[in-house]
Structure formats: structure tokens, C-alpha cells
Design an enzyme around this catalytic site. Sequence first.
Site, PDB file in Angstrom:
ATOM      1  N   TYR A  68      15.791  -2.018  -4.002  1.00 13.26           N
ATOM      2  CA  TYR A  68      15.804  -2.275  -2.560  1.00 13.26           C
ATOM      3  C   TYR A  68      17.228  -2.121  -2.037  1.00 13.26           C
ATOM      4  CZ  TYR A  68      11.110  -4.138  -3.238  1.00 13.26           C
ATOM      5  OH  TYR A  68       9.784  -4.273  -3.550  1.00 13.26           O
ATOM      6  N   ASN A  89       4.165  -0.025   4.653  1.00 15.78           N
ATOM      7  CA  ASN A  89       3.788   1.338   4.273  1.00 15.78           C
ATOM      8  C   ASN A  89       2.276   1.501   4.420  1.00 15.78           C
ATOM      9  OD1 ASN A  89       3.277   3.798   3.034  1.00 15.78           O
ATOM     10  ND2 ASN A  89       3.907   3.132   0.997  1.00 15.78           N
ATOM     11  N   CYS A  97       5.745   3.360  -2.618  1.00  9.96           N
ATOM     12  CA  CYS A  97       6.524   2.131  -2.478  1.00  9.96           C
ATOM     13  C   CYS A  97       6.634   1.390  -3.806  1.00  9.96           C
ATOM     14  CB  CYS A  97       5.960   1.231  -1.378  1.00  9.96           C
ATOM     15  SG  CYS A  97       4.188   0.981  -1.431  1.00  9.96           S
ATOM     16  N   HIS A  98       5.749   1.696  -4.754  1.00  6.64           N
ATOM     17  CA  HIS A  98       5.836   1.056  -6.068  1.00  6.64           C
ATOM     18  C   HIS A  98       7.115   1.458  -6.812  1.00  6.64           C
ATOM     19  CE1 HIS A  98       3.643   4.871  -6.730  1.00  6.64           C
ATOM     20  NE2 HIS A  98       4.245   4.895  -7.914  1.00  6.64           N
ATOM     21  N   GLU A 123       3.753   6.538 -14.737  1.00  6.76           N
ATOM     22  CA  GLU A 123       4.735   7.580 -14.425  1.00  6.76           C
ATOM     23  C   GLU A 123       5.855   7.670 -15.459  1.00  6.76           C
ATOM     24  OE1 GLU A 123       6.094   6.800 -10.448  1.00  6.76           O
ATOM     25  OE2 GLU A 123       4.147   7.290  -9.577  1.00  6.76           O
TER      26      GLU A 123
END
Length: 131
Positions: A68, A89, A97-98, A123
Amino acid sequence: MQVEVFGREREIDESRIDADPATIREQVREYEAGERGTFDLEIEFPDGFTGSVMRAMMAIPAGETRTYGEIASDLESAPIAVGQACGRNPIPVIVPCHRIVGVDSLVGYGGGLALKRELLEHEGAALPGEP
């Protein structure tokens, strides 16, 4: 519209995506199956700060994260403001946003931290606070 990812329903505002619901669902399914690393969808970003944060999220490659604070620094803002924008979002998962995390923990995700962890592990991202 609702989309399912890893057995959990997520609400996305399909009015901000220039594609039919079947195409959106298919791309989410391909992402979940590991067949797609990025989404090929035209997105209408909101005006203002939330749109700026969403564009910053889209610039984070799959398998990577930003804090952040890093996003806040790039946008000359505060980490809490970035977190609030992430919470607004309207297109989670597709606008990732993850991939925004705390310095030493996952913190905050509208779909729950278990889903955030699962998306990041899917990912291949390194999780904060873990080797």
C-alpha cells in the site's frame, strides 16, 4: 454480476467492462485454470483517485505484489487512502487488488484473506512475512 473463482463468489460491476458476461466468466475460468495470466478486457476506470489506484493495480504483473505504501508513494498519497480505494474496486480479480499487500502481512481484501492468499499463491507471488 457474480463470478466464481476458487469456489468463492465475487461481485464485479460488468458495466465497467466492454465485454459480455460470458466472455468475462470465460476469462476468469481460464485465469483460475492457469491458462491466462492477464485479462484481455477493455475496462472503464472510475474518475479520480480510485481510478488512479486501479490503473496502478493493473500495472502489477501476475506473480508480483506492491505494498500500500509503494502505491501511495507513486501516487503521492497515503497508504490508508490506497487501501480505501482498493476496497472500492468494482472489478476485483480482473483489476488485481489482491496484489496490494501490507509490508509484513496480507491485510484487507473484500473477498477475505483466504481468497487473497489463494489468488497470490496461484500466481506464484511471494507472500509478505513468509520466506
